[in-house]
Design an enzyme around this catalytic site. Structure first.
Site, PDB file in Angstrom:
ATOM      1  N   HIS A 129     100.066  52.436  89.889  1.00 54.96           N
ATOM      2  CA  HIS A 129      98.668  52.810  89.712  1.00 54.96           C
ATOM      3  C   HIS A 129      98.461  54.311  89.726  1.00 54.96           C
ATOM      4  O   HIS A 129      97.342  54.775  89.612  1.00 54.96           O
ATOM      5  CB  HIS A 129      97.812  52.184  90.827  1.00 54.96           C
ATOM      6  CG  HIS A 129      97.833  50.694  90.806  1.00 54.96           C
ATOM      7  ND1 HIS A 129      97.018  49.934  89.989  1.00 54.96           N
ATOM      8  CD2 HIS A 129      98.585  49.803  91.492  1.00 54.96           C
ATOM      9  CE1 HIS A 129      97.260  48.656  90.179  1.00 54.96           C
ATOM     10  NE2 HIS A 129      98.219  48.552  91.094  1.00 54.96           N
ATOM     11  N   SER A 171      95.800  39.351  98.509  1.00 55.79           N
ATOM     12  CA  SER A 171      95.088  40.621  98.455  1.00 55.79           C
ATOM     13  C   SER A 171      93.682  40.570  99.026  1.00 55.79           C
ATOM     14  O   SER A 171      93.063  41.608  99.241  1.00 55.79           O
ATOM     15  CB  SER A 171      94.999  41.102  97.005  1.00 55.79           C
ATOM     16  OG  SER A 171      96.296  41.221  96.480  1.00 55.79           O
ATOM     17  N   ASP A 214     104.915  46.524  93.416  1.00 59.73           N
ATOM     18  CA  ASP A 214     103.473  46.414  93.196  1.00 59.73           C
ATOM     19  C   ASP A 214     103.297  45.370  92.111  1.00 59.73           C
ATOM     20  O   ASP A 214     104.206  45.108  91.324  1.00 59.73           O
ATOM     21  CB  ASP A 214     102.896  47.757  92.728  1.00 59.73           C
ATOM     22  CG  ASP A 214     101.377  47.775  92.805  1.00 59.73           C
ATOM     23  OD1 ASP A 214     100.847  48.360  93.777  1.00 59.73           O
ATOM     24  OD2 ASP A 214     100.722  47.198  91.904  1.00 59.73           O
TER      25      ASP A 214
END
Lengths: 617, 379
Positions: A371, A326, A365
């Site tokens: 999210h 990430s 995810d």
């Protein structure tokens, strides 16, 4: 016909004799002329040739090796020096019975199997009348014990040499490197004439990279010798030029903090000044003691290092290749803003998974429940994967590869360390030539979250982070701060090298991404909020967790069920202060699990020390 | 007028008489003596440098030279007919001693050249250096010259036997020298050239056979001579280093005591067999030419003495001794300059070393005796 009665004809005999004497005299003359002709050939015609030979006979050119330059950190802390070391040396020509001498010596001074092996190896490849070390690093007691018995050992002596010494031991070993004995492989690369008399050369790290500067120029002594090689007098002397001292940009204090924070783990910490590319911290753990390599490590110890599963000899800084995970997201976001596929306010809904049209494969995810609706700031802060799957898809691999390429991914940074690898920034072309396969759309998605084929080295990540911090300024990362020709001369500071600028159409895009990264640390919703307690400066960061082990569709990653070696790598990229970045820190912890938990605190520790040391704070 | 002439002739005779009286009283050939003294002086100068300025070695060489000159003077005062009378006995003694050495050599190990007589140790081969030419000359002098084939064969036998005995010791160098001293007598006696060339051709033909009779070290020397570089640090070392010494001397030389080859121990045997290289290095071509001139003068004087000798015996002996002396010079210089293989032959009167020096001086003594005991034929 001889007469029956021998009658002597005196007159005839006298004439015969005189003529024979004359012939003899002529012969004598001819032979003398031959001798003179030979001498004219030797002394007049070939005079120059024999003069040279005579001079070569007489004069022995003995090299005087230069003293190796010292290595300091940016504040003048000694990292590598030369210490006098006493060794037991032996000139085989002057020893009558080698075996007996060795046996007798072994009773005085401990000589191990390894010493004997090394000795025999060198015995085969030496020059005549060269002293061969038999035991290195004699203690003072051993020197004294030998001195008393020296008369018993003609041809054996205690030699004082300068030996490379690393006062800080393992600290920054992968950056500093070490100098070891010159071996055959080195001889192929080195300028043999300049290394006559030199025993050691840089093998790794800065010691190797700056070998030319550290080594210096060999000197010569013309010695008049007799036929058995005894030196009678010195005719001429050209002193060696000592190697230059190096001042590295490393800060030993910060380095110590970084290595301490990473103790017991495998990984790397790099700190770079984004304003000029100076590397302040270059840690790769675990390390090893460079001193043990200086005079040849024993096979046993070397095997131990080599076979250790922690790979202490592996320089993770420039040769360790990790998926960035990430930590790549801020750069992908920047690409999205730049290519106007997203705006600071556009948002994407994250249900916890993402699917390509016409494919029921679900790209997960990290947060199973999703999210919800996220814009770019939230996507970075919370590290939403779905947002970046979507962005990657709209960008496509070509644009993504092109833009990430501006940050130096997939290319060597050019740092002054040997053996740097390029990492891997995947593209269609690369996949076609390396894998002989077409690029699949799914691969674009995982590239968007720094997984898949993409590989980066810690130094690459640090350089890219520094570019982000400096808003696109590209400085070549470097360890050399300054050189010093002699210990009394002034430092010659190496000017930093600006190698380019990341193209950006709207400067506000930097603000968007950097502000989101600040949120990662300082916002209560940031993934690295755990490290912001008591922080006195503004830090921007991004956590990363790089998958080592592929999780099958529908399974859940459970760290406890996986062997430690298959745990995810923990990464963290950061810089501070956000307003005017002075330091960029990248932390990689192998199999550390989570970037926020394992890697981020290390970066915080380094930065804390950096700002605490800073004058005026 | 006649009176005056007589008077002047008497005066001349008186003067001549005075000179000859002085000469006959001493029996010394002044030119030969002068040449030998100059040579000895040059030799000592070079030796001083070659021996690394060793006063000790110089002293010992001086004693040897003294002995040599003494022996020369003693022999010079013995009339030549005595030599002729002693010749067969000397030759016989020499052969017996050589056989004795050979027998002892069988008992001992390796080279046996020395005979230990308790007080003195000497090499019987040294006797033969003079005994062989004397014996061959003695044999030939009785017969008409040029010699008949049968006589030649006998003469050849008298020189071949001792030469082979010496070569068996093994001392090939001395053996060849002894043989050549005898051969010179034959050549001077007038052996037909046709015969000489036939023998030479025959020798060349059997040379490969001869190879098998050589000792290993002798073969090594020949190989080294043909190609000194084949073992530059072993057997070729001597000759390579001596060539370097001579060649680096150049025209003027490096100066006395300044020869680096010699003084830094590169040149082996620099005070004995290879002393010529020291001369070449320190005095250059100039110095060598001076030395060669001295040698040539001595040889020319020796040959002159031979032509003036009054009997066949003395003629042949004088000529042979002189030519053998030249052979020494030529072989030594040839070896040091790489023209000839390495054979242990000293440079006469220059090389450090004893026995051969005394023998050589004895030979010059015989020469002087021959020259100074002439009867005036005219009177």
């Amino acid at each position: 016909m001889a007469p029956r009665t021998p009658l002597k004809d005196h007159l005839r005999e006298t004439h015969l004799f005189t003529s024979r004497v004359l012939i003899a005299l002529v012969m004598v003359g001819v032979l003398l002329v031959v001798v003179v002709a030979r001498l004219i050939y030797l002394q007049i015609i070939s005079h120059e040739h024999f003069s040279t030979l005579s001079e070569n006979n007489r004069v022995n050119i003995v090299p005087m090796p230069p003293t190796r330059g010292l290595i300091y950190d940016r504040n003048g802390v000694l990292l590598a020096q030369n210490l006098p070391a006493f060794s037991l040396e032996l000139i085989p020509e002057q020893v009558k019975d080698l075996d007996q001498t060795l046996a007798a010596l072994a009773q005085l001074i401990a000589i191990g199997e390894d010493d004997l092996d090394q000795f025999k190896k060198r015995l085969d490849q030496r020059h005549p009348f060269e002293a061969i070390p038999l035991r290195l690093r004699l203690s003072e007691e051993e020197v004294a014990r030998f001195a008393v018995n020296r008369h018993r050992f003609p041809g054996v002596d205690v030699g004082a040499r300068l030996a490379r010494d690393y006062p800080l031991g393992e600290l920054a070993v992968h950056a500093v490197g070490y100098a070891g004995r010159i071996n055959e492989a080195d001889l192929k690369v080195l300028d043999v004439s300049n290394y006559r008399g030199t025993t050691h050369t840089g093998k790794t790290g800065v010691e190797k990279y700056y070998e030319d500067i550290l080594h210096g120029q060999v000197g010569y002594q013309h010695e008049e010798t007799n036929a058995v090689g005894r030196v009678l007098r010195v005719l001429e002397r050209r002193l060696p030029t000592p190697g230059q001292n190096l001042y590295l940009s490393l800060d030993v204090d910060l380095q110590m903090v970084a290595e301490l924070a990473l103790t017991g783990k495998r990984g790397a910490v790099v700190a770079i000044n984004p304003k000029n590319g100076e590397v302040l911290v270059a840690a790769s753990l675990p390390g090893y003691d460079p001193g043990s390599f200086v005079n040849g490590i024993s096979t046993k110890d070397y095997d131990l290092l080599r076979r250790s599963p922690d790979q202490p000899l592996f320089n993770r800084l420039v040769t360790g290749q990790y998926p960035p995970g990430s930590t790549i997201k801020p750069l992908v976001a920047l690409a999205g803003l730049e290519y106007q596929e997203i705006t600071p306010h556009s948002s994407t809904f994250c249900p916890g998974w993402f699917s390509l049209p016409g494919d029921d494969h679900r790209y997960r995810d990290w947060k199973k429940e999703g999210h919800g609706s996220v814009d770019v700031r939230l996507a970075i802060m919370r590290s939403c994967d779905v947002y970046f799957y979507d962005l990657a898809r709209t960008l496509g691999i070509d644009r993504m590869q092109k833009y990430l390429g501006y940050f130096g991914l997939g290319r060597r940074t050019g740092i002054d360390l040997p053996g740097e690898v390029a990492g891997l920034l995947p593209s269609r072309d690369w996949k076609r030539s390396a894998r002989r396969q077409a690029w699949y759309p799914g691969e674009t998605l995982i590239t968007g979250i720094g997984q898949g084929f993409m590989l980066t080295t810690p130094i690459q990540l640090a350089a890219a982070t520094a570019m982000l911090a400096s808003r696109g300024e590209v400085w070549r990362p470097h360890l050399l701060h300054a050189t010093q020709p002699t210990s009394t001369s002034r430092l010659l500071v190496q000017p930093p090298l600006r190698t380019g600028k990341v193209p950006i159409s709207d400067g506000a895009n930097w603000d968007t991404v950097i502000s989101a990264m600040e949120g990662v640390v300082h916002d209560p919703g940031g993934t690295a909020k755990g490290i912001n307690r008591g922080i006195t400066y503004h830090m921007a960061g991004k956590t990363g967790t790089a998958q080592v082990f592929g999780i099958k569709q529908g399974e859940k990653y459970k760290a406890s069920e996986l062997a430690e070696r298959l745990h995810d790598h923990a990464l963290f990229v950061s810089f501070a202060p956000v307003e005017n970045p002075e330091i960029a820190v990248v932390v990689v912890v192998e199999n550390g699990g989570s970037g926020s938990g394992e890697a981020a605190p290390v970066a915080r520790a380094v930065m804390d020390r950096y700002f605490a040391n800073k004058p005026g704070s | 007028m006649k009176m005056a002439t007589d008077y002047s002739l008497t005066r001349l005779a008186n003067r001549r008489h005075r000179r000859t009286l002085w000469l006959r009283g001493l029996h010394v050939d002044i030119p030969l003596l002068a040449g030998l003294l100059v040579l000895a002086a040059v030799g000592l100068t070079v030796l001083y440098s070659a021996s690394a300025q060793s006063g000790d070695m110089l002293g010992r060489q001086l004693i040897r030279l003294g002995l040599g000159f003494g022996a020369m003077l003693v022999l010079a005062h013995i009339p030549p007919h005595h030599f002729r009378r002693w010749t067969p006995w000397l030759y016989g003694l020499g052969v017996i001693l050589l056989l004795a050495v050979l027998v002892m050599g069988e008992i001992g190990k390796g080279a046996q050249r020395w005979l230990d007589l308790g007080v003195i140790r000497f090499q019987p081969s040294e006797i033969m250096k003079l005994a062989v030419p004397l014996m061959v000359a003695w044999y030939m002098a009785e017969r008409p010259l040029p010699p008949a084939p049968k006589i030649l064969l006998m003469a050849a036998l008298t020189l071949v036997v001792p030469a082979l005995l010496i070569a068996r010791q093994p001392d090939l160098g001395t053996g060849l020298l002894v043989a050549s001293s005898g051969l010179f007598v034959l050549l001077l006696a007038g052996v037909a050239w046709r015969l000489v060339f036939t023998v030479l051709a025959l020798l060349a033909a059997v040379a490969p056979v001869f190879w098998y009779f050589l000792h290993d070290y002798q073969r090594e020397r020949v190989i080294t001579f043909l190609n000194p570089e084949h073992d530059p640090l072993g057997s070729g070392y001597h000759i390579i280093q001596s060539k370097i010494a001579i060649g680096s001397g150049g025209f003027y030389g490096k100066g006395w005591l300044n020869g680096t080859q010699a003084h830094l121990d590169f040149l082996p045997e620099r005070s004995t067999d290879f002393i010529f290289a020291v001369l070449g290095e320190e005095f250059g071509l100039i110095g060598i030419l001076v030395l060669l001139l001295i040698y040539f003068f001595i040889i020319a004087r020796g040959l002159y003495i031979a032509t003036q000798a009054q009997s066949t015996f003395t003629r042949l002996v004088a000529g042979s001794i002189t030519l053998t002396f030249f052979v020494y010079v030529f072989i030594n210089i040839g070896m040091v300059t790489g023209l000839l293989p390495v054979v242990g032959v000293p440079l006469p009167l220059v090389s450090y070393g004893g026995t051969s020096l005394v023998t050589m001086m004895a030979g010059f003594g015989i020469l002087m005796s021959i020259h100074t005991h002439r009867r005036l034929l005219s009177s």
